[in-house]
Structures are given as C-alpha cells and as structure tokens.
Motif scaffolding. Structure first.
Motif, PDB file in Angstrom:
ATOM      1  N   GLY A 279      16.788  10.765  -0.950  1.00  0.00           N
ATOM      2  CA  GLY A 279      18.177  10.416  -1.095  1.00  0.00           C
ATOM      3  C   GLY A 279      18.038   9.477  -2.338  1.00  0.00           C
ATOM      4  O   GLY A 279      17.135   8.906  -2.933  1.00  0.00           O
TER       5      GLY A 279
ATOM      6  N   LEU B   6      13.722  20.050   5.398  1.00  0.00           N
ATOM      7  CA  LEU B   6      13.477  18.616   5.793  1.00  0.00           C
ATOM      8  C   LEU B   6      14.127  18.341   6.989  1.00  0.00           C
ATOM      9  O   LEU B   6      15.214  18.543   7.407  1.00  0.00           O
TER      10      LEU B   6
ATOM     11  N   GLY C  15      12.941  -0.611   8.394  1.00  0.00           N
ATOM     12  CA  GLY C  15      13.359   0.585   7.931  1.00  0.00           C
ATOM     13  C   GLY C  15      13.084   1.579   8.741  1.00  0.00           C
ATOM     14  O   GLY C  15      13.029   1.567  10.081  1.00  0.00           O
ATOM     15  N   ASP C  16      12.745   2.760   8.180  1.00  0.00           N
ATOM     16  CA  ASP C  16      12.678   3.943   8.949  1.00  0.00           C
ATOM     17  C   ASP C  16      11.552   3.922  10.001  1.00  0.00           C
ATOM     18  O   ASP C  16      11.731   4.755  11.070  1.00  0.00           O
TER      19      ASP C  16
ATOM     20  N   ALA D  13       6.415  -0.531   6.787  1.00  0.00           N
ATOM     21  CA  ALA D  13       7.712   0.080   5.915  1.00  0.00           C
ATOM     22  C   ALA D  13       7.317   1.460   5.557  1.00  0.00           C
ATOM     23  O   ALA D  13       7.805   1.935   4.558  1.00  0.00           O
ATOM     24  N   ASP D  14       6.634   2.172   6.475  1.00  0.00           N
ATOM     25  CA  ASP D  14       6.119   3.570   6.020  1.00  0.00           C
ATOM     26  C   ASP D  14       6.903   4.867   6.590  1.00  0.00           C
ATOM     27  O   ASP D  14       6.127   5.913   6.801  1.00  0.00           O
TER      28      ASP D  14
ATOM     29  N   SER E 167      19.307   9.469   9.794  1.00  0.00           N
ATOM     30  CA  SER E 167      19.699  10.661   9.212  1.00  0.00           C
ATOM     31  C   SER E 167      20.410  10.644   8.023  1.00  0.00           C
ATOM     32  O   SER E 167      20.736   9.449   7.554  1.00  0.00           O
TER      33      SER E 167
ATOM     34  N   LEU F  38       0.709  -1.313   0.037  1.00  0.00           N
ATOM     35  CA  LEU F  38       0.013   0.029  -0.087  1.00  0.00           C
ATOM     36  C   LEU F  38       0.768   1.106   0.020  1.00  0.00           C
ATOM     37  O   LEU F  38       1.727   1.492   0.824  1.00  0.00           O
ATOM     38  N   GLU F  39       0.797   2.173  -0.964  1.00  0.00           N
ATOM     39  CA  GLU F  39       1.390   3.606  -1.136  1.00  0.00           C
ATOM     40  C   GLU F  39       0.556   4.486  -0.997  1.00  0.00           C
ATOM     41  O   GLU F  39      -0.468   4.406  -1.995  1.00  0.00           O
TER      42      GLU F  39
ATOM     43  N   VAL G 202      23.193   6.234   4.201  1.00  0.00           N
ATOM     44  CA  VAL G 202      23.207   4.759   4.214  1.00  0.00           C
ATOM     45  C   VAL G 202      21.826   4.003   4.708  1.00  0.00           C
ATOM     46  O   VAL G 202      21.327   2.919   4.457  1.00  0.00           O
TER      47      VAL G 202
ATOM     48  N   ARG H 225       9.781   7.476   8.307  1.00  0.00           N
ATOM     49  CA  ARG H 225      10.021   7.974   9.678  1.00  0.00           C
ATOM     50  C   ARG H 225       8.680   8.547  10.477  1.00  0.00           C
ATOM     51  O   ARG H 225       8.842   8.861  11.550  1.00  0.00           O
TER      52      ARG H 225
ATOM     53  N   GLN I 203      15.344   8.126  -6.443  1.00  0.00           N
ATOM     54  CA  GLN I 203      14.639   6.879  -5.719  1.00  0.00           C
ATOM     55  C   GLN I 203      13.484   6.771  -6.443  1.00  0.00           C
ATOM     56  O   GLN I 203      13.146   5.683  -6.426  1.00  0.00           O
TER      57      GLN I 203
ATOM     58  N   PHE J 116      12.724  13.835  -1.367  1.00  0.00           N
ATOM     59  CA  PHE J 116      13.338  13.881  -0.095  1.00  0.00           C
ATOM     60  C   PHE J 116      14.117  12.911   0.310  1.00  0.00           C
ATOM     61  O   PHE J 116      14.630  12.758   1.427  1.00  0.00           O
TER      62      PHE J 116
ATOM     63  N   ILE K   8      18.780   4.066   3.276  1.00  0.00           N
ATOM     64  CA  ILE K   8      18.132   3.404   2.132  1.00  0.00           C
ATOM     65  C   ILE K   8      18.614   1.988   2.149  1.00  0.00           C
ATOM     66  O   ILE K   8      17.705   0.854   2.112  1.00  0.00           O
ATOM     67  N   ASN K   9      19.789   1.810   2.025  1.00  0.00           N
ATOM     68  CA  ASN K   9      20.578   0.420   2.155  1.00  0.00           C
ATOM     69  C   ASN K   9      20.322  -0.349   3.310  1.00  0.00           C
ATOM     70  O   ASN K   9      20.102  -1.427   3.326  1.00  0.00           O
TER      71      ASN K   9
HETATM   72  C1  LIG Z   1      17.157  14.927   3.802  1.00  0.00           C
HETATM   73  C2  LIG Z   1      17.301  13.414   3.907  1.00  0.00           C
HETATM   74  C3  LIG Z   1      18.072  12.791   2.993  1.00  0.00           C
HETATM   75  C4  LIG Z   1      18.626  11.526   2.948  1.00  0.00           C
HETATM   76  N1  LIG Z   1      19.414  11.177   1.984  1.00  0.00           N
HETATM   77  C5  LIG Z   1      19.782   9.802   1.967  1.00  0.00           C
HETATM   78  C6  LIG Z   1      20.560   9.281   1.023  1.00  0.00           C
HETATM   79  O1  LIG Z   1      21.263   9.937   0.272  1.00  0.00           O
HETATM   80  N2  LIG Z   1      20.781   7.923   0.711  1.00  0.00           N
HETATM   81  C7  LIG Z   1      20.434   7.109   1.990  1.00  0.00           C
HETATM   82  O2  LIG Z   1      20.650   5.925   1.870  1.00  0.00           O
HETATM   83  N3  LIG Z   1      19.500   7.359   2.809  1.00  0.00           N
HETATM   84  C8  LIG Z   1      19.190   8.889   2.839  1.00  0.00           C
HETATM   85  N4  LIG Z   1      18.444   9.275   3.934  1.00  0.00           N
HETATM   86  C9  LIG Z   1      17.673   8.432   4.905  1.00  0.00           C
HETATM   87  C10 LIG Z   1      16.551   7.469   3.974  1.00  0.00           C
HETATM   88  O3  LIG Z   1      15.789   8.502   3.104  1.00  0.00           O
HETATM   89  C11 LIG Z   1      15.870   6.564   4.561  1.00  0.00           C
HETATM   90  O4  LIG Z   1      16.576   6.149   5.699  1.00  0.00           O
HETATM   91  C12 LIG Z   1      15.067   5.705   3.792  1.00  0.00           C
HETATM   92  O5  LIG Z   1      14.424   6.060   3.008  1.00  0.00           O
HETATM   93  C13 LIG Z   1      14.195   4.714   4.674  1.00  0.00           C
HETATM   94  O6  LIG Z   1      13.453   3.687   3.759  1.00  0.00           O
HETATM   95  P1  LIG Z   1      11.821   3.298   4.225  1.00  0.00           P
HETATM   96  O7  LIG Z   1      11.579   2.706   2.858  1.00  0.00           O
HETATM   97  O8  LIG Z   1      11.887   2.886   5.514  1.00  0.00           O
HETATM   98  O9  LIG Z   1      10.994   4.453   4.263  1.00  0.00           O
HETATM   99  P2  LIG Z   1      10.508   5.818   3.171  1.00  0.00           P
HETATM  100  O10 LIG Z   1      11.768   5.631   2.041  1.00  0.00           O
HETATM  101  O11 LIG Z   1      10.259   6.811   3.776  1.00  0.00           O
HETATM  102  O12 LIG Z   1       9.472   5.142   2.373  1.00  0.00           O
HETATM  103  C14 LIG Z   1       8.153   5.057   3.200  1.00  0.00           C
HETATM  104  C15 LIG Z   1       7.160   5.123   2.179  1.00  0.00           C
HETATM  105  O13 LIG Z   1       5.898   4.669   2.709  1.00  0.00           O
HETATM  106  C16 LIG Z   1       4.933   5.475   2.123  1.00  0.00           C
HETATM  107  N5  LIG Z   1       3.796   5.767   3.388  1.00  0.00           N
HETATM  108  C17 LIG Z   1       4.120   6.648   4.399  1.00  0.00           C
HETATM  109  N6  LIG Z   1       3.032   6.500   5.255  1.00  0.00           N
HETATM  110  C18 LIG Z   1       1.986   5.785   4.685  1.00  0.00           C
HETATM  111  C19 LIG Z   1       0.815   5.643   4.961  1.00  0.00           C
HETATM  112  N7  LIG Z   1       0.134   5.753   5.950  1.00  0.00           N
HETATM  113  N8  LIG Z   1      -0.095   4.443   3.952  1.00  0.00           N
HETATM  114  C20 LIG Z   1       0.506   4.110   2.721  1.00  0.00           C
HETATM  115  N9  LIG Z   1       2.031   4.738   2.411  1.00  0.00           N
HETATM  116  C21 LIG Z   1       2.744   5.577   3.409  1.00  0.00           C
HETATM  117  C22 LIG Z   1       5.615   6.820   1.824  1.00  0.00           C
HETATM  118  O14 LIG Z   1       5.111   7.444   0.819  1.00  0.00           O
HETATM  119  C23 LIG Z   1       6.961   6.140   1.125  1.00  0.00           C
HETATM  120  O15 LIG Z   1       6.599   5.845  -0.061  1.00  0.00           O
HETATM  121  C24 LIG Z   1      17.932  10.624   3.876  1.00  0.00           C
HETATM  122  C25 LIG Z   1      17.063  11.148   5.086  1.00  0.00           C
HETATM  123  C26 LIG Z   1      16.718  12.628   4.803  1.00  0.00           C
HETATM  124  C27 LIG Z   1      15.904  13.118   5.771  1.00  0.00           C
END
Ligand SMILES: Cc1cc2nc3c(=O)[nH]c(=O)nc-3n(C[C@H](O)[C@H](O)[C@H](O)COP(=O)(O)OP(=O)(O)OC[C@H]3O[C@@H](n4cnc5c(N)ncnc54)[C@H](O)[C@@H]3O)c2cc1C
Length: 386
Positions: free
Chosen positions: A28, A252, A271-272, A145-146, A278, A16-17, A283, A148, A88, A26, A285-286
């Motif tokens: 990375g 941000l 994930g986040d 996985a939604d 930060s 679900l997105e 790191v 921070r 991304q 935003f 995404i990875n």
């Molecule tokens: C300013 C900034 C720059 C960064 N740069 C980097 C970088 O260069 N390289 C790097 O590795 N990391 C970077 N990071 C960290 C990185 O962005 C995160 O650690 C990473 O994206 C976490 O992945 P995730 O899939 O857990 O969450 P996210 O990438 O945040 O994905 C969450 C997804 O869930 C969706 N979502 C949220 N709430 C809901 C809901 N209620 N229902 C349905 N969908 C929802 C969102 O739309 C999104 O698509 C950066 C962070 C910040 C703040």
C-alpha cells in the motif's frame, strides 16, 4: 519508524530487515494526514513533500456506475489537509536515510530473524540468518514489527484471534494514459471492487476476489479477468490485453487478526505483527506508525537507562488496543457487508449512506476524519538526544 524514534532519543537500535531492499509492491501507498502531522512534528515534512507523490484532497468512488464524493480532507484540523500516495519503498528509504543520521541507529539488510532466544521465560535476543551465516543478537527489548506473517509473534507463542475475511486481492499493473480519469477510491459494483492507484505512468490495480477463488479465476482464463476489469473501468479497454500472462498477476491474501497479548517479558509486537490489517480504508500503515510513536513515547525514557519491564510493555498495548479494535471492527463490517468479492443480489442503485454523502457535503468530513486521523492520534513526547 520506531527504530528512528528510539535512535533519536539516543537508545542504541538495530533494525533487521530480511530483504536486500524495500522494493516490494504489496503494502500500500497511502500516507495519511495523521502521519504527515507526525512528519511535521519531527521537522521532516518539508523534505518529505519534495519526494515524488500525489496529493488527494477528496476521495471519490465510482459506485454502481455513479461517481460519489466520499471523504473531504480539506477541513481536517491538521497541517496537511490531504492524503499522499507514495510508494512505500520511497517512504521507507526516506525514513531510514534520516534515521542513519543518529549515531545509535543501525539498519542491517538481508538479516532475517529465524528464531528467538530465551533465558528461562524472558526473551533475550534473536537468531538471524545473513548472507554470511547465522548469528545471534541480544537486546534489552525485541520489537516484533515484522508484519502479518510475523515469525517473532509465532516463536513467542503469543495467542492470536483471527477474524475471518472473505476476500483476497489480485494485484497487477496496467499502463496509464494522460487523458485517463483522476484517481478515485475505487470502482464498486454490487459487492465487488477494483482499486486503481496512480503510480505516474501506470495504474497499480487491486481486484477484490472471494477468498480462495484464485484457482477458479485462473481456470476461467485471462480473457475473463480482462473483461471483468473493463466492466469496472471501461477506459482500460484499449490496454487490458497487457495482462497476457498470469506471471503479471499476483495474489495477495488478506487477513484481519489481533494478538490477545502484544507482549511478553523482553518482547513487544506492534503494527501488523500485533494486529494484521486488511487494505480496507488504506489505514494499516498509518496505524502501524501510531503504534511506533506510542512505543517510543512510553518506552524511550526507560530504554535509555535499561530494560523495560513487562508492565511498561503492557502500557503500549493498553494505549493502542482500542483504536485498533475500532478500525478492525469497521474493516470486518466492510468485508462482510459491503465488499465481499461476490456479486450481491442487492439492487445496483446507490446505497442510502452514499446518497447522504452526495447530498450533504458536510457529512464527508466524518469519513475524512476516520480515515485521515483515526481514533486516538498519537503525538511525539519521546525525548530527543539531538
Ligand atoms: C493487499 C494489501 C494492500 C494494502 N494497502 C494498504 C494501503 O494502501 N494503505 C495502508 O495504510 N495499508 C495498506 N495495507 C495494510 C498495510 O500493508 C499494513 O497494515 C502495514 O504495512 C503494516 O506495517 P508493518 O510495518 O507492521 O508491517 P510490514 O509493512 O509488513 O513490514 C514488515 C517488514 O518486516 C520485514 N520482515 C518480515 N519478516 C521478517 C523477518 N523474519 N526478519 C526480518 N525482517 C522481516 C518485511 O520484509 C517488511 O519490511 C494493505 C494490506 C494488504 C494486504
């Protein structure tokens, strides 16, 4: 990624997105050698590398005016000895396109999770807002996985520890010219940092500011911000005036936090959502992808036959928590001691550790390993129904 891997194992998955697309600026752009290795293991690497991207084999930074090589990826024990920079949204479109090959995979865009449903204390599903009204989706396991600002984590009442971060980032675009210098890790000056990511015809700029100071920066005016940017990267002098409206500059907020328990009965955060990262080291995404792989490795076999127990879910946290702790501790250290967003009173010379990196090339393999592979890299063991 976890949706892809579970569907690959034949487990029925709905992703679900909440947005209509993945096009957001935003999160990375860095895809590290550890993730590229996983793409290889999935048989996707060749096609992945055909997508528009940049490859960086050595990270350099401009520190107090001096260019310093920081990390050398060319000696890593991985197939790809470089970091790729790929927006991304391209990466997520690529992954979801491949996931859609699996009959048990569904991606529902514009489906926003607004609440969880419970049967006594067990999480049994989610309430979802869609353009056609609200609906309830039930599942053997909900994976939060939604990100921070996770609603899943909040509604489940999982306790969170916050590690104060003294910085935020302002994010903007400035056009790029053919004779601009190559991409570096960033421009550091006495506690402040300007990051420039090469996006082909423009630079995606991230300027670190002290947390909560955005209103003050606005009050000082655009001219001051433009001057600050030129103070870091003089070659932008002839176009920094493109930043002529605050609407072009986004704030941000940066957080580092971690859940005490990443799971409860019927629900797992990764994930986040489990540990907000930060941008330091690029790191996050990875690390989130490593969580996804560990989740699939530990749970796919169980989910093929029914729900996973709370003990099974705890195994994911047990596997991923210490690499997360190490990386977050490093990020907290960087924000408190190295990049604080405020001009430090230290001398503007090259700090000793960077001198060492300049003098002894072999030392550049240490940050390369930490950034490029990280502690406890994951490899696929989950079954494949292909
Ligand atoms: C300013 C900034 C720059 C960064 N740069 C980097 C970088 O260069 N390289 C790097 O590795 N990391 C970077 N990071 C960290 C990185 O962005 C995160 O650690 C990473 O994206 C976490 O992945 P995730 O899939 O857990 O969450 P996210 O990438 O945040 O994905 C969450 C997804 O869930 C969706 N979502 C949220 N709430 C809901 C809901 N209620 N229902 C349905 N969908 C929802 C969102 O739309 C999104 O698509 C950066 C962070 C910040 C703040």
């Amino acid at each position: 990624m976890v949706g892809y891997l579970l569907a690959r194992a034949g487990v029925p998955v709905i992703v679900l997105e909440k947005h209509a697309d993945f096009f957001r600026d935003f999160r990375g752009d860095t895809i590290h050698p550890s993730t590229l290795e996983l793409m290889y293991e999935l048989g996707l690497l060749e096609e992945f590398l055909k997508q528009p991207h940049q490859e960086v084999r050595e990270l350099r930074a401009v520190i107090n005016g001096q260019t310093v090589p920081i990390a050398d990826f060319t000696k890593l024990p991985t197939r790809c000895k470089f970091i790729t920079f790929m927006p991304q949204w391209d990466f997520l479109n690529f992954l979801s396109m491949h996931a859609k090959r699996f009959p048990s995979f569904q991606l529902l865009m514009q489906h926003e999770v607004v609440d969880l449903t419970f049967d006594e204390r067990r999480v049994t599903g989610v309430r979802v807002k869609t353009p056609r009204g609200e609906l309830e989706i039930r599942a053997d396991l909900i994976i939060g996985a939604d990100g921070r600002h996770s609603i899943v984590q909040t509604r489940a009442g999982l306790e969170r520890q916050d590690f104060g971060v003294p910085i935020d980032v302002v994010w903007m675009r400035i056009s790029k010219k053919l004779d601009d210098p190559q991409q570096t890790f960033g421009f550091f000056q006495q506690g402040k940092l300007l990051v420039l990511l090469d996006r082909g015809d423009y630079w995606q700029c991230g300027f670190v500011i002290p947390k909560g100071d955005f209103d003050e920066i606005k009050a000082c005016g655009l001219q001051q911000l433009q001057n600050d940017i030129v103070g870091f990267a003089g070659f932008l002098r002839d176009r920094v005036a493109e930043l002529d409206d605050w609407a072009k500059i986004k704030l941000l907020t940066v957080q580092i936090n971690r859940l005490r328990d990443w799971c409860c009965d019927g629900l797992l955060c990764i994930g986040d959502s489990a540990h907000a990262m930060s941008p330091a080291g690029g790191v996050g995404i990875n690390l989130a992808i490593q969580d996804a792989v560990a989740t699939a490795n530990l749970l796919a076999g169980k989910l093929q036959i029914g729900p996973a127990s709370l003990d099974d879910l705890r195994k994911v946290q047990a596997r991923r928590e210490w690499p997360t702790r190490i990386i977050q501790a490093m990020q907290v250290f960087i924000h408190r001691r190295v990049v604080t967003g405020r001009t430090s009173d230290r001398k503007a010379s090259l700090p000793f550790v960077f001198r060492l990196l300049k003098w002894f090339p072999i030392l550049r393999q240490i940050p390369a390993r930490f950034i490029g592979i990280g502690p406890r890299p994951e490899h696929f063991h989950s079954p494949s129904a292909e």
